[in-house]
Design a protein around this motif. Structure first.
Motif, PDB file in Angstrom:
ATOM      1  N   LYS A 167       0.846  -1.206   0.000  1.00 47.87           N
ATOM      2  CA  LYS A 167       0.000   0.000   0.000  1.00 47.87           C
ATOM      3  C   LYS A 167       0.875   1.247   0.000  1.00 47.87           C
ATOM      4  N   LYS A 168       1.906   1.230   0.853  1.00 49.31           N
ATOM      5  CA  LYS A 168       2.799   2.382   0.965  1.00 49.31           C
ATOM      6  C   LYS A 168       3.487   2.635  -0.371  1.00 49.31           C
ATOM      7  N   ALA A 169       3.982   1.553  -0.982  1.00 49.24           N
ATOM      8  CA  ALA A 169       4.693   1.694  -2.254  1.00 49.24           C
ATOM      9  C   ALA A 169       3.752   2.279  -3.308  1.00 49.24           C
ATOM     10  N   MET A 170       2.490   1.798  -3.317  1.00 49.58           N
ATOM     11  CA  MET A 170       1.516   2.309  -4.285  1.00 49.58           C
ATOM     12  C   MET A 170       1.253   3.790  -4.051  1.00 49.58           C
ATOM     13  N   MET A 171       1.087   4.141  -2.761  1.00 49.71           N
ATOM     14  CA  MET A 171       0.845   5.549  -2.430  1.00 49.71           C
ATOM     15  C   MET A 171       1.983   6.416  -2.933  1.00 49.71           C
ATOM     16  N   GLU A 172       3.205   5.902  -2.747  1.00 49.60           N
ATOM     17  CA  GLU A 172       4.366   6.721  -3.063  1.00 49.60           C
ATOM     18  C   GLU A 172       4.577   6.887  -4.558  1.00 49.60           C
ATOM     19  N   GLU A 173       3.985   5.996  -5.339  1.00 45.92           N
ATOM     20  CA  GLU A 173       4.199   6.090  -6.779  1.00 45.92           C
ATOM     21  C   GLU A 173       3.081   6.845  -7.483  1.00 45.92           C
ATOM     22  N   THR A 174       2.158   7.441  -6.717  1.00 41.67           N
ATOM     23  CA  THR A 174       1.043   8.124  -7.380  1.00 41.67           C
ATOM     24  C   THR A 174       1.513   9.356  -8.147  1.00 41.67           C
ATOM     25  N   ILE A 175       2.580   9.991  -7.708  1.00 42.94           N
ATOM     26  CA  ILE A 175       3.105  11.153  -8.445  1.00 42.94           C
ATOM     27  C   ILE A 175       4.498  10.807  -8.949  1.00 42.94           C
ATOM     28  N   PRO A 176       4.724  10.914 -10.263  1.00 48.69           N
ATOM     29  CA  PRO A 176       6.047  10.546 -10.800  1.00 48.69           C
ATOM     30  C   PRO A 176       7.053  11.678 -10.586  1.00 48.69           C
ATOM     31  N   PHE A 177       7.394  11.929  -9.314  1.00 42.49           N
ATOM     32  CA  PHE A 177       8.266  13.062  -8.990  1.00 42.49           C
ATOM     33  C   PHE A 177       9.543  13.078  -9.835  1.00 42.49           C
ATOM     34  N   LYS A 178      10.081  11.875 -10.088  1.00 46.94           N
ATOM     35  CA  LYS A 178      11.362  11.773 -10.804  1.00 46.94           C
ATOM     36  C   LYS A 178      11.294  12.407 -12.193  1.00 46.94           C
ATOM     37  N   ASN A 179      10.082  12.416 -12.787  1.00 54.61           N
ATOM     38  CA  ASN A 179       9.954  12.921 -14.166  1.00 54.61           C
ATOM     39  C   ASN A 179       9.554  14.388 -14.224  1.00 54.61           C
ATOM     40  N   LEU A 180       9.433  15.021 -13.063  1.00 53.09           N
ATOM     41  CA  LEU A 180       8.941  16.401 -13.060  1.00 53.09           C
ATOM     42  C   LEU A 180      10.101  17.400 -13.042  1.00 53.09           C
ATOM     43  N   HIS A 181       9.808  18.604 -13.529  1.00 58.08           N
ATOM     44  CA  HIS A 181      10.848  19.611 -13.727  1.00 58.08           C
ATOM     45  C   HIS A 181      10.528  20.912 -13.002  1.00 58.08           C
ATOM     46  N   SER A 182      11.584  21.711 -12.826  1.00 59.01           N
ATOM     47  CA  SER A 182      11.427  23.047 -12.243  1.00 59.01           C
ATOM     48  C   SER A 182      11.574  24.098 -13.338  1.00 59.01           C
ATOM     49  N   ARG A 183      10.849  25.196 -13.155  1.00 61.79           N
ATOM     50  CA  ARG A 183      11.029  26.362 -14.025  1.00 61.79           C
ATOM     51  C   ARG A 183      11.426  27.548 -13.174  1.00 61.79           C
ATOM     52  N   GLU A 184      12.208  28.422 -13.782  1.00 60.60           N
ATOM     53  CA  GLU A 184      12.759  29.565 -13.049  1.00 60.60           C
ATOM     54  C   GLU A 184      12.035  30.846 -13.457  1.00 60.60           C
ATOM     55  N   TYR A 185      11.817  31.729 -12.477  1.00 60.18           N
ATOM     56  CA  TYR A 185      11.116  32.994 -12.728  1.00 60.18           C
ATOM     57  C   TYR A 185      11.996  34.137 -12.235  1.00 60.18           C
ATOM     58  N   GLN A 186      12.320  35.046 -13.154  1.00 59.26           N
ATOM     59  CA  GLN A 186      13.217  36.149 -12.835  1.00 59.26           C
ATOM     60  C   GLN A 186      12.479  37.468 -12.885  1.00 59.26           C
ATOM     61  N   GLY A 187      12.803  38.351 -11.988  1.00 57.67           N
ATOM     62  CA  GLY A 187      12.152  39.653 -11.967  1.00 57.67           C
ATOM     63  C   GLY A 187      12.690  40.523 -10.851  1.00 57.67           C
ATOM     64  N   HIS A 188      12.912  39.915  -9.689  1.00 57.16           N
ATOM     65  CA  HIS A 188      13.415  40.688  -8.550  1.00 57.16           C
ATOM     66  C   HIS A 188      14.899  41.016  -8.707  1.00 57.16           C
ATOM     67  N   LYS A 189      15.284  42.124  -8.090  1.00 49.20           N
ATOM     68  CA  LYS A 189      16.694  42.563  -8.174  1.00 49.20           C
ATOM     69  C   LYS A 189      17.526  42.008  -7.024  1.00 49.20           C
ATOM     70  N   LYS A 190      16.850  41.577  -5.967  1.00 46.17           N
ATOM     71  CA  LYS A 190      17.565  40.964  -4.837  1.00 46.17           C
ATOM     72  C   LYS A 190      16.844  39.682  -4.440  1.00 46.17           C
ATOM     73  N   LYS A 191      17.380  39.000  -3.419  1.00 43.74           N
ATOM     74  CA  LYS A 191      16.848  37.667  -3.126  1.00 43.74           C
ATOM     75  C   LYS A 191      15.385  37.693  -2.675  1.00 43.74           C
ATOM     76  N   VAL A 192      14.720  36.579  -2.941  1.00 40.62           N
ATOM     77  CA  VAL A 192      13.295  36.423  -2.634  1.00 40.62           C
ATOM     78  C   VAL A 192      13.174  35.754  -1.271  1.00 40.62           C
ATOM     79  N   HIS A 193      12.417  36.383  -0.375  1.00 40.06           N
ATOM     80  CA  HIS A 193      12.238  35.867   0.986  1.00 40.06           C
ATOM     81  C   HIS A 193      10.992  35.004   1.122  1.00 40.06           C
ATOM     82  N   SER A 194       9.987  35.246   0.290  1.00 40.97           N
ATOM     83  CA  SER A 194       8.690  34.596   0.516  1.00 40.97           C
ATOM     84  C   SER A 194       7.982  34.348  -0.804  1.00 40.97           C
ATOM     85  N   VAL A 195       7.388  33.158  -0.932  1.00 37.17           N
ATOM     86  CA  VAL A 195       6.514  32.865  -2.079  1.00 37.17           C
ATOM     87  C   VAL A 195       5.186  32.330  -1.546  1.00 37.17           C
ATOM     88  N   ALA A 196       4.081  32.699  -2.202  1.00 34.60           N
ATOM     89  CA  ALA A 196       2.753  32.245  -1.743  1.00 34.60           C
ATOM     90  C   ALA A 196       1.785  32.216  -2.920  1.00 34.60           C
TER      91      ALA A 196
END
Length: 342
Positions: free
Chosen positions: A26-55
């Motif tokens: 059951k645990k293994a099945m639960m853990e495979e519901t989202i294929p995290f390994k195949n997912l990617h990140s995208r980057e968003y640029q706009g601020h001139k200094k570091k970002v403290h908070s995202v919501a």
């Protein structure tokens, strides 16, 4: 904290083994519901200094970022989209925007807390500031009551201020004689939590702010808190590098997540309450299964993280940290993990 042995039922060995095998399946099945390994990140640029908070807003269509550059930005992010994210700038603060939070009942209203001692309410469509409250200290933490009627603000002097959103006036103010870190209401809004530098979570009744309980949660300061969207648990991140998961009815620790090695700065539950993300100065963000306590994925990152937050409708995780470019200047970027393509 209860030991694992205290909650185990003793069964006949064969029954026990069979149940154990089924559970593992059951645990293994639960853990495979989202294929995290195949997912990617995208980057968003706009601020001139570091970002403290995202919501994310309450319907998961817009993301806000708050930065040391004294601005917040609103981004329209398509969950399956490939288009360039449009952003608008919220200008007016005269110091770092340290934390921001959206109105839980209104997809276009957002509150920002800044080191300039003000809290501001903005309309995310026009980018205009509609309300402003001048408080007594440098504001670092802010959160909405789940019904959208009140906002709680914490500052560097360990003062808690509650604002009535409609009038944008202060209705409570209390100074604590210990370090107060992140703050949160429970889902029903009748309990209020403070994480403290003493390693405790102070539980207050709301609206009276009467002390109800002190939870000895960690051996070092507690920095951050997140409430499970299904209302079963809350989680606490600590300087001892652990994340603890608490049963909200029993006020007991049910398990800890142990993947990180540095003080935990930020944590977030996903919208189904199945996964918890946590981050620190470790160069990865951990995603763990809430029920098993096991780590299911790690998102590599290049710097210490300041903020992670799951989208309230999709498995998209926004994250922002102290990223620097090759000249050691702040990059001012944040990223969102969970896209099918980079």
């Amino acid at each position: 904290m209860i030991g694992p042995w205290e909650s185990e039922h003793i069964m006949a060995p064969s029954v026990h083994l069979e149940a154990f095998a089924n559970n593992r399946k059951k645990k293994a099945m639960m853990e495979e519901t989202i294929p995290f390994k195949n997912l990617h990140s995208r980057e968003y640029q706009g601020h001139k200094k570091k970002v403290h908070s995202v919501a994310w807003n309450c319907i998961g269509t817009k993301l806000a970022s708050g930065s040391v550059d004294q601005t917040a930005r609103i981004w329209q992010i398509e969950p399956h989209g490939h288009g360039k994210a449009k952003d608008i700038e919220l200008k007016g603060h005269t110091d770092s925007v340290d934390q921001l939070c959206w109105d839980p009942k209104h997809a276009d209203l957002i509150a920002t807390a800044s080191g300039d001692k003000t809290v501001r309410l903005w309309d995310a469509r026009s980018g205009k500031c509609s309300q402003q409250a001048e408080l007594s200290g440098e504001n670092i933490n802010i959160t909405y009551k789940p019904d959208g009627t009140h906002i709680a603000v914490g500052n560097r002097d360990d003062e808690l201020t509650i604002l009535d959103v409609r009038k944008f006036k202060m209705i409570h103010k209390r100074k604590f004689n210990y370090e107060v870190n992140e703050i949160a209401w429970n889902m029903t809004g009748d309990m209020f939590f403070l994480t403290t530098g003493n390693g405790t979570v102070e539980v207050l009744a709301y609206p009276s702010l009467r002390a109800v309980d002190t939870l000895m949660a960690h051996t070092a300061g507690c920095y951050c808190i997140a409430i499970d969207p299904l209302g079963r648990y809350f989680a606490v991140g600590s300087a001892d590098s652990l994340v603890s998961l608490w049963d909200i009815k029993e006020m007991l620790c049910v398990r800890t997540f142990t993947k990180l090695e540095w003080p935990v700065r930020t944590i977030s539950f996903n919208h189904t309450g199945e996964y918890i993300a946590s981050a620190s100065e470790d160069l990865f963000i951990d995603i763990s299964n809430v029920q098993t306590g096991r780590s299911v994925h790690q998102i590599p990152c290049r710097a210490a993280m300041n903020s992670v937050e799951w989208n309230p409708k999709y498995n998209l995780l926004a994250y922002a940290g102290d990223d620097k470019n090759k000249y050691q200047a702040d990059e001012g970027v944040f990223r969102v993990f969970g896209f099918e393509s980079a």
